[in-house]
Design a protein around this motif. Structure first.
Motif, PDB file in Angstrom:
ATOM      1  N   ASP A  68       0.963  -0.899   0.583  1.00 12.96           N
ATOM      2  CA  ASP A  68      -0.639   0.190  -0.008  1.00 12.96           C
ATOM      3  C   ASP A  68       1.247   1.078   0.187  1.00 12.96           C
ATOM      4  O   ASP A  68       0.227   2.453  -0.743  1.00 12.96           O
ATOM      5  CB  ASP A  68      -0.623  -0.131   1.179  1.00 12.96           C
ATOM      6  CG  ASP A  68      -2.673  -0.921   0.991  1.00 12.96           C
ATOM      7  OD1 ASP A  68      -2.740  -1.915  -0.013  1.00 12.96           O
ATOM      8  OD2 ASP A  68      -2.455  -1.041   1.755  1.00 12.96           O
ATOM      9  N   ALA A  69       1.413   1.396   1.146  1.00 13.93           N
ATOM     10  CA  ALA A  69       2.723   1.973   1.009  1.00 13.93           C
ATOM     11  C   ALA A  69       3.269   2.043  -0.174  1.00 13.93           C
ATOM     12  O   ALA A  69       3.763   3.841  -0.755  1.00 13.93           O
ATOM     13  CB  ALA A  69       4.201   2.293   1.614  1.00 13.93           C
ATOM     14  N   LEU A  70       4.014   1.514  -0.967  1.00 14.67           N
ATOM     15  CA  LEU A  70       4.357   1.655  -2.306  1.00 14.67           C
ATOM     16  C   LEU A  70       3.598   2.184  -3.428  1.00 14.67           C
ATOM     17  O   LEU A  70       3.489   3.230  -4.534  1.00 14.67           O
ATOM     18  CB  LEU A  70       4.914  -0.333  -2.370  1.00 14.67           C
ATOM     19  CG  LEU A  70       6.486  -0.180  -2.529  1.00 14.67           C
ATOM     20  CD1 LEU A  70       6.486  -1.752  -2.094  1.00 14.67           C
ATOM     21  CD2 LEU A  70       7.153   0.185  -2.680  1.00 14.67           C
ATOM     22  N   ARG A  71       2.567   1.583  -3.517  1.00 15.69           N
ATOM     23  CA  ARG A  71       1.212   2.249  -4.135  1.00 15.69           C
ATOM     24  C   ARG A  71       0.399   4.128  -4.277  1.00 15.69           C
ATOM     25  O   ARG A  71       1.098   4.573  -5.609  1.00 15.69           O
ATOM     26  CB  ARG A  71      -0.199   1.571  -3.701  1.00 15.69           C
ATOM     27  CG  ARG A  71      -1.095   2.065  -4.766  1.00 15.69           C
ATOM     28  CD  ARG A  71      -2.150   1.067  -4.555  1.00 15.69           C
ATOM     29  NE  ARG A  71      -2.294   1.108  -3.238  1.00 15.69           N
ATOM     30  CZ  ARG A  71      -3.160   1.954  -2.817  1.00 15.69           C
ATOM     31  NH1 ARG A  71      -3.247   3.498  -3.454  1.00 15.69           N
ATOM     32  NH2 ARG A  71      -3.693   2.518  -1.679  1.00 15.69           N
ATOM     33  N   GLN A  97      -3.299  -1.518 -12.168  1.00 13.87           N
ATOM     34  CA  GLN A  97      -1.686  -1.109 -12.207  1.00 13.87           C
ATOM     35  C   GLN A  97      -1.145  -0.524 -11.448  1.00 13.87           C
ATOM     36  O   GLN A  97       0.302  -1.462 -11.169  1.00 13.87           O
ATOM     37  CB  GLN A  97      -1.567  -0.628 -13.913  1.00 13.87           C
ATOM     38  CG  GLN A  97      -2.381  -0.893 -14.905  1.00 13.87           C
ATOM     39  CD  GLN A  97      -2.081  -0.124 -16.463  1.00 13.87           C
ATOM     40  OE1 GLN A  97      -2.306   1.458 -16.478  1.00 13.87           O
ATOM     41  NE2 GLN A  97      -2.045  -0.531 -17.108  1.00 13.87           N
ATOM     42  N   LEU A  98      -1.284   0.277 -11.194  1.00 14.43           N
ATOM     43  CA  LEU A  98      -0.402   1.134  -9.616  1.00 14.43           C
ATOM     44  C   LEU A  98      -0.515  -0.117  -8.411  1.00 14.43           C
ATOM     45  O   LEU A  98       1.090  -0.310  -8.029  1.00 14.43           O
ATOM     46  CB  LEU A  98      -0.787   2.474  -8.803  1.00 14.43           C
ATOM     47  CG  LEU A  98      -0.494   3.607 -10.351  1.00 14.43           C
ATOM     48  CD1 LEU A  98      -1.866   4.315  -9.318  1.00 14.43           C
ATOM     49  CD2 LEU A  98       0.362   3.573 -10.507  1.00 14.43           C
ATOM     50  N   GLU A  99      -1.073  -1.050  -8.864  1.00 14.13           N
ATOM     51  CA  GLU A  99      -1.202  -2.241  -6.959  1.00 14.13           C
ATOM     52  C   GLU A  99      -0.151  -3.129  -7.846  1.00 14.13           C
ATOM     53  O   GLU A  99       0.443  -3.400  -6.999  1.00 14.13           O
ATOM     54  CB  GLU A  99      -3.057  -2.571  -7.267  1.00 14.13           C
ATOM     55  CG  GLU A  99      -2.975  -3.478  -5.818  1.00 14.13           C
ATOM     56  CD  GLU A  99      -2.734  -3.024  -4.893  1.00 14.13           C
ATOM     57  OE1 GLU A  99      -1.985  -3.567  -4.125  1.00 14.13           O
ATOM     58  OE2 GLU A  99      -2.961  -2.185  -4.664  1.00 14.13           O
ATOM     59  N   ALA A 100      -0.048  -3.891  -9.278  1.00 12.09           N
ATOM     60  CA  ALA A 100       0.277  -4.515 -10.542  1.00 12.09           C
ATOM     61  C   ALA A 100       1.851  -4.431  -9.774  1.00 12.09           C
ATOM     62  O   ALA A 100       2.924  -4.962  -9.383  1.00 12.09           O
ATOM     63  CB  ALA A 100       0.073  -4.583 -11.013  1.00 12.09           C
ATOM     64  N   LEU A 101       1.629  -2.600  -9.865  1.00  4.58           N
ATOM     65  CA  LEU A 101       3.545  -2.348 -10.127  1.00  4.58           C
ATOM     66  C   LEU A 101       4.190  -2.302  -8.503  1.00  4.58           C
ATOM     67  O   LEU A 101       5.084  -2.721  -8.158  1.00  4.58           O
ATOM     68  CB  LEU A 101       3.615  -0.596 -10.046  1.00  4.58           C
ATOM     69  CG  LEU A 101       4.753  -0.113 -10.664  1.00  4.58           C
ATOM     70  CD1 LEU A 101       6.510  -1.638 -11.085  1.00  4.58           C
ATOM     71  CD2 LEU A 101       4.853   0.720 -11.356  1.00  4.58           C
ATOM     72  N   ALA A 102       3.294  -2.160  -7.247  1.00  2.42           N
ATOM     73  CA  ALA A 102       3.643  -2.080  -5.959  1.00  2.42           C
ATOM     74  C   ALA A 102       4.091  -3.587  -5.565  1.00  2.42           C
ATOM     75  O   ALA A 102       5.094  -3.730  -5.323  1.00  2.42           O
ATOM     76  CB  ALA A 102       2.911  -1.433  -5.287  1.00  2.42           C
ATOM     77  N   GLN A 103       3.096  -4.730  -6.785  1.00  2.00           N
ATOM     78  CA  GLN A 103       3.416  -5.923  -5.440  1.00  2.00           C
ATOM     79  C   GLN A 103       4.676  -6.344  -6.302  1.00  2.00           C
ATOM     80  O   GLN A 103       5.855  -6.986  -5.931  1.00  2.00           O
ATOM     81  CB  GLN A 103       2.291  -6.618  -6.016  1.00  2.00           C
ATOM     82  CG  GLN A 103       0.930  -6.055  -5.686  1.00  2.00           C
ATOM     83  CD  GLN A 103       0.915  -6.982  -4.200  1.00  2.00           C
ATOM     84  OE1 GLN A 103       1.732  -7.910  -2.997  1.00  2.00           O
ATOM     85  NE2 GLN A 103      -0.198  -6.435  -3.341  1.00  2.00           N
ATOM     86  N   VAL A 104       4.979  -5.541  -7.636  1.00  2.00           N
ATOM     87  CA  VAL A 104       6.274  -6.546  -8.182  1.00  2.00           C
ATOM     88  C   VAL A 104       7.134  -5.869  -7.357  1.00  2.00           C
ATOM     89  O   VAL A 104       8.356  -6.611  -7.581  1.00  2.00           O
ATOM     90  CB  VAL A 104       6.327  -6.167  -9.474  1.00  2.00           C
ATOM     91  CG1 VAL A 104       7.406  -6.403 -10.431  1.00  2.00           C
ATOM     92  CG2 VAL A 104       5.249  -6.771 -10.852  1.00  2.00           C
ATOM     93  N   LEU A 105       7.427  -4.378  -7.514  1.00  2.00           N
ATOM     94  CA  LEU A 105       8.545  -3.387  -6.471  1.00  2.00           C
ATOM     95  C   LEU A 105       9.174  -4.199  -4.999  1.00  2.00           C
ATOM     96  O   LEU A 105      10.125  -5.396  -4.754  1.00  2.00           O
ATOM     97  CB  LEU A 105       8.536  -2.431  -6.700  1.00  2.00           C
ATOM     98  CG  LEU A 105       7.872  -1.501  -6.992  1.00  2.00           C
ATOM     99  CD1 LEU A 105       8.314  -0.273  -7.320  1.00  2.00           C
ATOM    100  CD2 LEU A 105       9.745  -1.848  -8.287  1.00  2.00           C
TER     101      LEU A 105
END
Length: 302
Positions: free
Chosen positions: A244-247, A264-272
């Motif tokens: 959540d913080a990353l997103r 897409q932001l949620e998916a990218l945060a999970q990738v990171l």
């Protein structure tokens, strides 16, 4: 880890930043129709037809502006970087110069007391940085290695347009950031943003830059330093490294591509987050991890 910082201002850089925000975030900037029209028809109006990636155009303008003594010198150096000899016609150079001058005049109208405003805004940010910044960079260096971080850097403060937007100038040991007086996000302080910007400056070194395409390097630098910065803040008790913080940081700091959808932001945060957990497990070297992040995030789409 301590970076020796020099705090500076540049009305011309602030004007270029103003033009960038007007081009990139026209729906978010609160200007009159005439002001917005002036920006759209001046600097960017001349640059948008150049055969250069728009991100590279702004990157070169940001990098070259602090070292240029005049608008004419800035435009000459910019055109040499971006255009072939026969493309640099006197007419085009003259039009781009006129666009820069128009943008500078608009900054003067919006902020006639630029230097006084910047002096007022420097104090609080500098105090916060001296209290927390060195600790953040030390924690970051514990994971990514002290050799990635530069020894000294210049921080250029510009007038706020987007509530804290900043940019790392990877080839110059400089960054610029909007000089907001207070933290605009409850969990993402301006000191954290500045640490994130400064931590990217070492990415121009060949061990990193030779492995990643020039157009992707700023993206990879920003993405890789995001979990590092949130982790460092967590170690010091004023941040969290979570999906959540990353997103939130991706959205609020406008990292990578602000046009991404919430999904897409949620998916990218999970990738990171997965990438960071793999990196900190000790199973992969930092330089190799960066090329992996480049592949992972380019597949996500820009």
């Amino acid at each position: 880890m301590t970076i020796q910082l020099t705090w500076k201002t540049s009305p011309r850089l602030a004007a270029i930043h103003l033009a960038y925000c007007g081009w990139k975030y026209p729906q978010s900037v609160r200007w009159s129709d005439s002001e917005q029209s002036q920006l759209s028809s001046s600097l960017w109006g001349e640059c948008k037809s150049l055969p250069v990636n728009p991100k590279r155009i702004w990157d070169w303008l940001f990098q070259l502006t602090p070292d240029s003594q005049s608008s004419g010198e800035l435009v000459e150096r910019f055109c040499v970087r971006c255009l072939g000899y026969h493309e640099r016609t006197p007419q085009l150079v003259s039009r781009i110069k006129a666009g820069v001058l128009d943008t500078e005049r608009l900054l003067g109208i919006l902020h006639p007391n630029f230097e006084a405003i910047m002096k007022l805004r420097l104090g609080p940010l500098k105090e916060q940085w001296e209290a927390y910044g060195p600790g953040l960079l030390y924690q970051i260096s514990q994971v990514v290695g002290a050799e990635l971080l530069v020894d000294s850097a210049q921080v250029y403060l510009v007038t706020p347009v987007m509530g804290g937007l900043g940019w790392s100038h990877l080839n110059t040991n400089r960054c610029h950031s909007e000089a907001v007086l207070t933290n605009q996000h409850p969990h993402l302080s301006e000191v954290m943003r500045l640490a994130w910007l400064l931590a990217q400056l070492g990415f121009e070194r060949p061990i990193y830059s030779e492995r990643i395409h020039a157009d992707r390097l700023p993206v990879v630098a920003g993405l890789s330093m995001l979990p590092a910065t949130l982790w460092a803040a967590e170690q010091l008790g004023f941040g969290q490294l979570t999906a959540d913080a990353l997103r939130e940081a991706l959205e609020f700091w406008k990292i990578d591509n602000p046009a991404r959808s919430p999904a897409q932001l949620e998916a990218l945060a999970q990738v990171l987050l997965v990438w960071w957990e793999t990196l900190t497990s000790g199973k992969v070297e930092w330089s190799v991890a960066l090329t992996g992040l480049d592949r992972m995030t380019s597949m996500e789409g820009e």
